[in-house]
Write a protein that holds these residues in place. Structure first.
Motif, PDB file in Angstrom:
ATOM      1  N   GLN A 601     -17.045 -64.689  17.287  1.00 40.18           N
ATOM      2  CA  GLN A 601     -15.682 -64.573  16.771  1.00 40.18           C
ATOM      3  C   GLN A 601     -15.705 -64.693  15.247  1.00 40.18           C
ATOM      4  O   GLN A 601     -16.376 -65.556  14.689  1.00 40.18           O
ATOM      5  N   TRP A 602     -14.945 -63.804  14.599  1.00 36.91           N
ATOM      6  CA  TRP A 602     -14.928 -63.742  13.133  1.00 36.91           C
ATOM      7  C   TRP A 602     -13.548 -64.123  12.586  1.00 36.91           C
ATOM      8  O   TRP A 602     -12.521 -63.731  13.150  1.00 36.91           O
ATOM      9  N   GLU A 603     -13.553 -64.832  11.476  1.00 30.02           N
ATOM     10  CA  GLU A 603     -12.372 -65.018  10.642  1.00 30.02           C
ATOM     11  C   GLU A 603     -12.737 -64.520   9.254  1.00 30.02           C
ATOM     12  O   GLU A 603     -13.716 -64.975   8.661  1.00 30.02           O
ATOM     13  N   LEU A 604     -11.960 -63.567   8.739  1.00 31.62           N
ATOM     14  CA  LEU A 604     -12.370 -62.842   7.540  1.00 31.62           C
ATOM     15  C   LEU A 604     -11.745 -63.379   6.250  1.00 31.62           C
ATOM     16  O   LEU A 604     -11.897 -62.778   5.190  1.00 31.62           O
ATOM     17  N   GLY A 605     -11.040 -64.505   6.340  1.00 35.74           N
ATOM     18  CA  GLY A 605     -10.560 -65.180   5.141  1.00 35.74           C
ATOM     19  C   GLY A 605      -9.241 -64.680   4.613  1.00 35.74           C
ATOM     20  O   GLY A 605      -8.681 -65.256   3.677  1.00 35.74           O
ATOM     21  N   ASN A 606      -8.727 -63.609   5.188  1.00 32.34           N
ATOM     22  CA  ASN A 606      -7.438 -63.064   4.757  1.00 32.34           C
ATOM     23  C   ASN A 606      -6.452 -62.987   5.911  1.00 32.34           C
ATOM     24  O   ASN A 606      -5.462 -62.248   5.841  1.00 32.34           O
ATOM     25  N   GLY A 607      -6.725 -63.717   6.973  1.00 35.55           N
ATOM     26  CA  GLY A 607      -5.875 -63.673   8.153  1.00 35.55           C
ATOM     27  C   GLY A 607      -6.366 -62.726   9.222  1.00 35.55           C
ATOM     28  O   GLY A 607      -5.918 -62.792  10.369  1.00 35.55           O
ATOM     29  N   SER A 608      -7.267 -61.816   8.862  1.00 32.51           N
ATOM     30  CA  SER A 608      -7.826 -60.884   9.839  1.00 32.51           C
ATOM     31  C   SER A 608      -8.922 -61.566  10.653  1.00 32.51           C
ATOM     32  O   SER A 608      -9.611 -62.473  10.164  1.00 32.51           O
ATOM     33  N   THR A 609      -9.070 -61.122  11.876  1.00 32.48           N
ATOM     34  CA  THR A 609     -10.108 -61.654  12.760  1.00 32.48           C
ATOM     35  C   THR A 609     -10.860 -60.509  13.401  1.00 32.48           C
ATOM     36  O   THR A 609     -10.450 -59.347  13.329  1.00 32.48           O
ATOM     37  N   GLY A 610     -11.956 -60.835  14.021  1.00 31.83           N
ATOM     38  CA  GLY A 610     -12.748 -59.839  14.730  1.00 31.83           C
ATOM     39  C   GLY A 610     -13.597 -60.509  15.785  1.00 31.83           C
ATOM     40  O   GLY A 610     -13.623 -61.739  15.906  1.00 31.83           O
ATOM     41  N   SER A 611     -14.271 -59.708  16.569  1.00 28.48           N
ATOM     42  CA  SER A 611     -15.178 -60.232  17.588  1.00 28.48           C
ATOM     43  C   SER A 611     -16.365 -59.296  17.715  1.00 28.48           C
ATOM     44  O   SER A 611     -16.303 -58.140  17.308  1.00 28.48           O
ATOM     45  N   GLY A 612     -17.445 -59.815  18.285  1.00 33.92           N
ATOM     46  CA  GLY A 612     -18.638 -59.007  18.475  1.00 33.92           C
ATOM     47  C   GLY A 612     -19.629 -59.189  17.344  1.00 33.92           C
ATOM     48  O   GLY A 612     -19.399 -59.943  16.386  1.00 33.92           O
ATOM     49  N   TRP A 613     -20.738 -58.464  17.461  1.00 29.40           N
ATOM     50  CA  TRP A 613     -21.848 -58.684  16.512  1.00 29.40           C
ATOM     51  C   TRP A 613     -21.619 -58.012  15.165  1.00 29.40           C
ATOM     52  O   TRP A 613     -22.344 -58.257  14.211  1.00 29.40           O
ATOM     53  N   TYR A 614     -20.562 -57.204  15.050  1.00 30.69           N
ATOM     54  CA  TYR A 614     -20.287 -56.520  13.779  1.00 30.69           C
ATOM     55  C   TYR A 614     -18.789 -56.512  13.530  1.00 30.69           C
ATOM     56  O   TYR A 614     -17.972 -56.388  14.460  1.00 30.69           O
ATOM     57  N   THR A 615     -18.406 -56.647  12.271  1.00 25.80           N
ATOM     58  CA  THR A 615     -17.012 -56.440  11.893  1.00 25.80           C
ATOM     59  C   THR A 615     -16.985 -55.950  10.455  1.00 25.80           C
ATOM     60  O   THR A 615     -17.995 -56.018   9.740  1.00 25.80           O
ATOM     61  N   ASP A 616     -15.852 -55.455  10.026  1.00 27.12           N
ATOM     62  CA  ASP A 616     -15.709 -55.028   8.633  1.00 27.12           C
ATOM     63  C   ASP A 616     -14.267 -55.216   8.203  1.00 27.12           C
ATOM     64  O   ASP A 616     -13.371 -55.421   9.023  1.00 27.12           O
ATOM     65  N   GLU A 617     -14.055 -55.114   6.911  1.00 27.35           N
ATOM     66  CA  GLU A 617     -12.711 -55.314   6.370  1.00 27.35           C
ATOM     67  C   GLU A 617     -12.614 -54.640   5.010  1.00 27.35           C
ATOM     68  O   GLU A 617     -13.593 -54.605   4.250  1.00 27.35           O
ATOM     69  N   ARG A 618     -11.438 -54.116   4.703  1.00 28.96           N
ATOM     70  CA  ARG A 618     -11.139 -53.604   3.366  1.00 28.96           C
ATOM     71  C   ARG A 618     -10.103 -54.558   2.747  1.00 28.96           C
ATOM     72  O   ARG A 618      -8.921 -54.504   3.090  1.00 28.96           O
ATOM     73  N   TYR A 619     -10.542 -55.443   1.870  1.00 26.36           N
ATOM     74  CA  TYR A 619      -9.652 -56.408   1.242  1.00 26.36           C
ATOM     75  C   TYR A 619      -8.776 -55.693   0.213  1.00 26.36           C
ATOM     76  O   TYR A 619      -9.283 -54.939  -0.627  1.00 26.36           O
ATOM     77  N   GLN A 620      -7.474 -55.941   0.305  1.00 28.32           N
ATOM     78  CA  GLN A 620      -6.523 -55.227  -0.546  1.00 28.32           C
ATOM     79  C   GLN A 620      -6.148 -55.984  -1.813  1.00 28.32           C
ATOM     80  O   GLN A 620      -5.466 -55.431  -2.671  1.00 28.32           O
ATOM     81  N   SER A 621      -6.584 -57.248  -1.909  1.00 26.79           N
ATOM     82  CA  SER A 621      -6.265 -58.047  -3.097  1.00 26.79           C
ATOM     83  C   SER A 621      -7.529 -58.701  -3.636  1.00 26.79           C
ATOM     84  O   SER A 621      -8.407 -59.095  -2.870  1.00 26.79           O
ATOM     85  N   ALA A 622      -7.596 -58.813  -4.950  1.00 26.11           N
ATOM     86  CA  ALA A 622      -8.729 -59.492  -5.568  1.00 26.11           C
ATOM     87  C   ALA A 622      -8.698 -60.973  -5.222  1.00 26.11           C
ATOM     88  O   ALA A 622      -7.634 -61.569  -5.039  1.00 26.11           O
ATOM     89  N   GLY A 623      -9.874 -61.580  -5.136  1.00 33.27           N
ATOM     90  CA  GLY A 623      -9.952 -62.998  -4.830  1.00 33.27           C
ATOM     91  C   GLY A 623     -11.264 -63.357  -4.154  1.00 33.27           C
ATOM     92  O   GLY A 623     -12.150 -62.514  -3.990  1.00 33.27           O
ATOM     93  N   THR A 624     -11.363 -64.619  -3.779  1.00 32.35           N
ATOM     94  CA  THR A 624     -12.544 -65.113  -3.085  1.00 32.35           C
ATOM     95  C   THR A 624     -12.181 -65.370  -1.623  1.00 32.35           C
ATOM     96  O   THR A 624     -11.195 -66.069  -1.337  1.00 32.35           O
ATOM     97  N   TYR A 625     -12.939 -64.803  -0.721  1.00 32.49           N
ATOM     98  CA  TYR A 625     -12.657 -64.912   0.712  1.00 32.49           C
ATOM     99  C   TYR A 625     -13.848 -65.553   1.421  1.00 32.49           C
ATOM    100  O   TYR A 625     -15.010 -65.202   1.153  1.00 32.49           O
ATOM    101  N   THR A 626     -13.562 -66.467   2.333  1.00 29.64           N
ATOM    102  CA  THR A 626     -14.600 -67.100   3.131  1.00 29.64           C
ATOM    103  C   THR A 626     -14.617 -66.466   4.515  1.00 29.64           C
ATOM    104  O   THR A 626     -13.618 -66.516   5.251  1.00 29.64           O
ATOM    105  N   VAL A 627     -15.719 -65.845   4.852  1.00 29.38           N
ATOM    106  CA  VAL A 627     -15.894 -65.212   6.167  1.00 29.38           C
ATOM    107  C   VAL A 627     -16.614 -66.206   7.065  1.00 29.38           C
ATOM    108  O   VAL A 627     -17.687 -66.722   6.721  1.00 29.38           O
ATOM    109  N   THR A 628     -16.033 -66.478   8.227  1.00 27.68           N
ATOM    110  CA  THR A 628     -16.573 -67.467   9.154  1.00 27.68           C
ATOM    111  C   THR A 628     -16.923 -66.810  10.478  1.00 27.68           C
ATOM    112  O   THR A 628     -16.126 -66.051  11.038  1.00 27.68           O
ATOM    113  N   LEU A 629     -18.128 -67.102  10.956  1.00 25.01           N
ATOM    114  CA  LEU A 629     -18.600 -66.609  12.258  1.00 25.01           C
ATOM    115  C   LEU A 629     -18.798 -67.804  13.183  1.00 25.01           C
ATOM    116  O   LEU A 629     -19.556 -68.724  12.867  1.00 25.01           O
TER     117      LEU A 629
END
Length: 648
Positions: A601-629
């Motif tokens: 399970q993924w948390e991408l630091g901007n409120g988006s989540t994902g699952s599985g062995w791969y995920t991706d995201e296009r961040y729309q705002s500048a900043g620092t994001y913590t991705v958690t698996l």
């Protein structure tokens, strides 16, 4: 697809479909017309020595999930992938089996505390490459990299050009020498191809091209039928299978010579005769099946084509072709999916310049489209030359990993073959593994890391009190070595079943006599405490003393992986980028052989989540994001890993 050697970078738009397709390569050094356009791997008391063909038959007999059908024997066993499981779960289920080893003396008494090692020797799965006959025979010699790497990295090969009709008729000796060299290295070889309807690439003999121009249907029918018989009988059982007709959804010049205007060359799916469901196509496949049956060959019959992964238009057409042949010619054993991956900006699974950079899960989903048609699947021509939007060779390596993991996890797939491995002998100077100077590309580490490390059995331990040692082994051939205090024995066993393979090894002597003491302490919420002291002494005629002491105290609060180890770690494509960039995140499996990943399970630091062995995201705002698996394994343990992504 493909010929050998040309370096033309131009890409054609397929005039028959109106859709941009992968180009067919052509070796201008080999072609009659140098300006021709480029169009797109000992048994000792367990198993007698067997060759790979016999081994693969054993695989088929042992487990339907790994069966490979034969046109002259039993039909292929199709199987779809359970997409509710993760990639690693499917690999664990379909690519491994339990290996149970019992060690005993000649009198049948078991031997405890004997040292056991299990070392894999070969894979059941086919990991292959296309081989250029001219480079192999005329431009390399013993000890050269080209000859060294083929048997070192692969267990299967296919001839890039010299089994194609015009090449073969004009250079049969070269084709035979290259074929024999491949077989002498212990590799399997698939036949590519009896017929290929692409003009001006040395695939069609000149007299047949004349017959096409003159619409001489009788000559085309007679010569094609004769050639199918001639080339199949020439190699017989030396090969594993034959593609009878290559890329019939896209090129069908010989059929135009028979059907003429009945085929609409602008919109071939609308004509009176549709090339991929024509009577002539069925006749060609029937001829191949008859030749195989009449001669008693153990050969599979295959179809092969391109654009199945990124594009949408091939879905129904390829299904229709296969069903047509199953109904009107012969049961198809192998469905070839070429996988020339293109990096583009269009939407995946569309027909508008679609991007082939997809995840392993998407690879599996695409393969499932053709997995229930009665045939096995093979990736037949993988490379990453295509498209204009590759960002780096690391990205190409990532795509190799995606497609390779997806294919290996699919229970209906039997092979992953790349279309050349070295830039110096690749039709687009863009082979997966080596640069022109033989330096390694990032994809080399992916290939060797998966094929010969992560998916390779190398285990050791000691037998228990009953003389048994058990481990999980990847399907393939394994060498077992047993050592006692006075003797050792080595034997070879083939693990062909996803169930249990049992082996008994006879050896002289006793175990090492090592005393084992285990103290284990954990904590539980219920504050349950258990203490066990066990001492066993056994005196036998061989004067063996075994003493075991076990003190166990249990107090467990939470389920965590042993010693705080990660179950899975994050493998980011990049840790910095700009707003709108595609940020990709993979995982690295950190589990051992006793457990496997069951949830990610993924948390991408901007409120988006994902699952599985791969995920991706296009961040729309500048900043620092913590991705958690957050990862969970089969024992119920969990772990978390984090990476920080900087977006500017």
């Amino acid at each position: 697809m493909t010929n050998d050697d040309t370096r033309d970078d131009g890409e054609l738009t397929d005039e028959q479909t109106g859709i941009e397709t992968a180009n067919e390569p052509i070796d201008t050094d080999d072609a009659d017309d140098p300006t021709a356009a480029e169009v797109t791997a000992e048994a000792d008391g367990v198993l007698e020595s067997i060759d790979r063909r016999d081994y693969m038959k054993a695989v088929g007999a042992a487990a339907a999930a790994s069966a490979i059908g034969g046109a002259a024997s039993s039909p292929a066993t199709a199987e779809t992938a359970d997409t509710s499981l993760s990639v690693d779960e499917r690999i664990q289920e379909h690519r491994t089996g339990d290996l149970e080893i019992t060690v005993q003396n000649a009198d049948g008494s078991t031997v405890s505390s004997a040292d056991v090692t299990v070392e894999q020797q070969s894979h059941a799965f086919d990991f292959g490459t296309a081989v250029n006959a001219n480079t192999l025979i005329n431009s390399s010699s013993e000890g050269d990299n080209y000859r060294e790497y083929i048997p070192e990295l692969f267990n299967t090969a296919v001839m890039e050009n010299r089994h194609k009709w015009d090449f073969w008729e004009n250079e049969q000796q070269l084709a035979d020498e290259a074929t024999q060299w491949i077989l002498d290295q212990g590799l399997d070889m698939r036949g590519h191809v009896c017929l290929w309807g692409r003009e001006d690439v040395a695939a069609i003999p000149s007299d047949i091209q004349t017959a096409i121009d003159n619409e001489d249907a009788e000559t085309i029918r007679t010569r094609t039928m004769d050639h199918i018989e001639e080339i199949i009988t020439h190699y017989g059982d030396d090969l594993t299978e034959w593609e009878v007709v290559n890329e019939v959804m896209h090129v069908y010049q010989m059929q135009l010579g028979v059907y003429g205007d009945q085929i609409d060359t602008e919109e071939p799916w609308t004509g009176e005769v549709i090339p991929w469901t024509s009577d002539l196509l069925a006749d060609w496949y029937s001829q191949a099946a008859d030749v195989i049956e009449q001669n008693g060959y153990d050969l599979d019959i295959a179809v092969n084509d391109f654009n199945q992964f990124a594009y949408g238009y091939t879905d129904d057409r390829y299904v229709n072709q296969i069903q047509h042949l199953n109904d009107n010619a012969t049961d198809i054993d192998i469905v070839g999916l070429q996988a020339h991956v293109g990096a583009r900006q269009g939407e995946y699974n569309s027909n508008d310049d679609p991007d082939g950079r997809i995840s392993a899960s998407q690879v599996v989903q695409e393969m499932n489209k053709w997995a229930d048609l009665g045939a096995r699947l093979k990736i037949t021509e993988f490379d990453t030359y295509n498209g204009d939007d590759w960002n780096s060779d690391q990205e190409r390596a990532d795509m190799l990993e995606n497609y390779l993991r997806g294919a290996f996890s699919h229970p209906g797939c039997d092979a992953f073959i790349m279309w050349g491995f070295w830039d110096g002998r690749h039709w687009e100077n863009e082979a997966p593994l080596f640069y022109d100077d033989w330096s390694e590309k990032p994809a080399y580490d992916v290939w060797t890391g998966l094929v010969f490390d992560e998916w390779w059995t190398d285990e050791s331990g000691t037998t228990d009190g009953s003389g048994a040692y058990s481990t999980t082994a990847f399907l393939g051939e394994h060498e077992i070595t047993v050592s006692t205090d006075s003797d050792s024995a080595t034997t070879t066993v083939s693990v062909t079943d996803t169930g249990t393979t049992s082996v008994t090894v006879d050896v002289e002597g006793d175990g090492t006599g090592t005393e084992t003491e285990t103290d284990t302490e954990t904590e539980t919420e219920t504050d349950t405490e258990t203490e066990t002291d066990t001492e066993t002494e056994t005196d036998t005629e061989t004067e063996t003393d075994t003493e075991t002491e076990t003190d166990t105290e249990t107090e467990t609060d939470t389920e965590e992986p042993p010693s705080g180890d990660l179950i899975a770690s994050i493998d980011p494509g990049a840790t910095s980028g700009s707003t709108g960039d595609l940020m990709q995140f993979w995982i690295t499996d950190e589990t051992g052989n006793s457990t496997w990943i069951t949830d990610l399970q993924w948390e991408l630091g901007n409120g988006s989540t994902g699952s599985g062995w791969y995920t991706d995201e296009r961040y729309q705002s500048a900043g620092t994001y913590t991705v958690t698996l957050t990862a969970t394994d089969s024992a119920g343990n969990t772990s978390t890993d984090e990476v920080t992504v900087q977006i500017s």
